[in-house]
Design a protein around this motif. Structure first.
Motif, short mmCIF file in Angstrom:
data_model
loop_
_atom_site.label_atom_id
_atom_site.label_comp_id
_atom_site.label_asym_id
_atom_site.label_seq_id
_atom_site.Cartn_x
_atom_site.Cartn_y
_atom_site.Cartn_z
N SER A 186 24.43 21.84 20.24
CA SER A 186 24.49 23.30 20.09
C SER A 186 25.25 23.83 21.29
CB SER A 186 23.09 23.90 20.04
OG SER A 186 22.42 23.52 18.87
N ALA A 187 26.13 24.81 21.07
CA ALA A 187 26.96 25.33 22.15
C ALA A 187 26.95 26.86 22.14
CB ALA A 187 28.40 24.83 21.99
N ALA A 188 27.02 27.43 23.34
CA ALA A 188 27.01 28.89 23.51
C ALA A 188 28.38 29.40 23.90
CB ALA A 188 25.99 29.28 24.57
N VAL A 189 28.81 30.44 23.22
CA VAL A 189 30.02 31.17 23.60
C VAL A 189 29.52 32.46 24.25
CG1 VAL A 189 32.12 32.28 22.81
CG2 VAL A 189 31.36 30.14 21.74
N PRO A 216 28.32 25.89 27.63
CA PRO A 216 26.97 25.38 27.89
C PRO A 216 26.24 25.08 26.59
CG PRO A 216 27.10 27.74 28.36
CD PRO A 216 28.49 27.28 28.04
N GLY A 217 25.31 24.16 26.67
CA GLY A 217 24.53 23.75 25.50
C GLY A 217 24.15 22.30 25.64
N GLY A 218 23.82 21.67 24.52
CA GLY A 218 23.45 20.27 24.60
C GLY A 218 22.90 19.71 23.31
N LYS A 219 22.35 18.52 23.43
CA LYS A 219 21.86 17.76 22.29
C LYS A 219 20.42 18.16 21.94
CE LYS A 219 24.72 13.95 23.87
NZ LYS A 219 24.72 12.71 24.64
N PRO A 220 20.09 18.10 20.64
CA PRO A 220 18.75 18.47 20.21
C PRO A 220 17.70 17.42 20.56
CG PRO A 220 20.00 17.68 18.33
CD PRO A 220 20.95 17.73 19.51
N GLU A 268 15.84 33.80 19.53
CA GLU A 268 16.82 33.63 18.45
C GLU A 268 17.54 34.93 18.13
OE1 GLU A 268 16.03 31.17 15.08
OE2 GLU A 268 14.65 29.90 16.22
N ARG A 269 16.94 36.07 18.42
CA ARG A 269 17.61 37.37 18.19
C ARG A 269 18.83 37.54 19.10
NH1 ARG A 269 12.33 38.61 18.36
NH2 ARG A 269 12.49 39.51 20.43
N ASP A 270 18.87 36.79 20.21
CA ASP A 270 19.99 36.89 21.14
C ASP A 270 21.19 36.04 20.71
OD1 ASP A 270 18.55 38.53 23.03
OD2 ASP A 270 17.43 36.71 23.55
N LEU A 271 21.03 35.24 19.65
CA LEU A 271 22.07 34.32 19.20
C LEU A 271 22.71 34.82 17.90
CD1 LEU A 271 20.17 30.92 19.59
CD2 LEU A 271 21.42 32.20 21.35
N ARG A 272 24.04 34.74 17.85
CA ARG A 272 24.75 35.05 16.61
C ARG A 272 25.52 33.81 16.17
NH1 ARG A 272 29.89 36.95 15.77
NH2 ARG A 272 30.11 37.50 17.96
N PRO A 273 25.16 33.22 15.02
CA PRO A 273 25.84 31.99 14.58
C PRO A 273 27.33 32.20 14.38
CG PRO A 273 23.88 32.42 13.26
CD PRO A 273 24.12 33.65 14.09
N ALA A 324 27.77 26.38 16.93
CA ALA A 324 28.10 27.32 18.00
C ALA A 324 27.49 28.69 17.72
CB ALA A 324 29.61 27.45 18.14
N PHE A 325 27.10 29.33 18.80
CA PHE A 325 26.50 30.66 18.73
C PHE A 325 27.12 31.55 19.80
CE2 PHE A 325 23.35 27.65 17.27
CZ PHE A 325 22.73 28.27 16.20
N ALA A 326 27.38 32.81 19.44
CA ALA A 326 27.70 33.82 20.44
C ALA A 326 26.36 34.23 21.04
CB ALA A 326 28.39 35.01 19.81
N VAL A 327 26.32 34.36 22.35
CA VAL A 327 25.08 34.68 23.04
C VAL A 327 25.23 36.02 23.73
CG1 VAL A 327 23.48 33.95 24.84
CG2 VAL A 327 24.54 32.25 23.36
N THR A 328 24.26 36.90 23.48
CA THR A 328 24.25 38.19 24.14
C THR A 328 22.95 38.36 24.90
OG1 THR A 328 23.40 39.20 22.12
CG2 THR A 328 25.77 39.32 22.46
#
Length: 135
Positions: A7-10, A32-36, A60-65, A85-89
């Motif tokens: 999983s990776a964060a933009v 940033p991110g990593g393996k499950p 999870e509300r802070d993540l946008r797929p 990947a998820f956009a992170v706010t």
């Protein structure tokens, strides 16, 4: 070719810079991110990894797929990475290098041209991060 799931964060700041990190013992920067861990969803993996690596506390509300992307793995020759990947706010947070990270950088498209980056970042995630640039 063996697959590595991550999983990776933009993460984009107010100045349109994107956060990239470099793990200890490696040369390429990546999102940033990593393996499950066993039983984790991609979102749960990212929330845990961002807390371990950067000290961020998210839900999870802070993540946008953003989707699932496939590229050659940066640090495991002969493997490919499959990234959710998820956009992170987040309202405001100080990100701090922790866990297995060696360093972090907030980069611009100009920086990206001269920095050793993971294929996933170059091919998919950075173009996605900067696709909606408003200047």
């Amino acid at each position: 070719m063996p697959d590595i799931h991550v999983s990776a964060a933009v993460i984009v700041d107010a100045d349109d810079r994107v956060l990239v990190v470099r793990k200890q013992g490696t040369t390429r920067f990546m999102q940033p991110g990593g393996k499950p861990e066993a039983g984790e969803t991609p979102a749960q993996t990212l929330i845990r990894e961002l807390h371990e690596e950067l000290g961020l506390v998210l839900t999870e509300r802070d993540l946008r797929p953003l989707g699932r992307f496939v590229s050659a793995a940066a640090n495991e020759p002969g493997h490919r990475v499959i990234a959710d990947a998820f956009a992170v706010t987040f309202a405001h947070a100080e990100v701090v290098v922790q866990a297995e990270l060696a360093e972090l950088r907030w980069i611009t498209p100009e920086d990206a041209a001269t920095l050793p980056l993971a294929p996933l970042s170059v091919e998919h995630l950075l173009p996605l991060a900067w696709a909606s640039r408003t200047r």
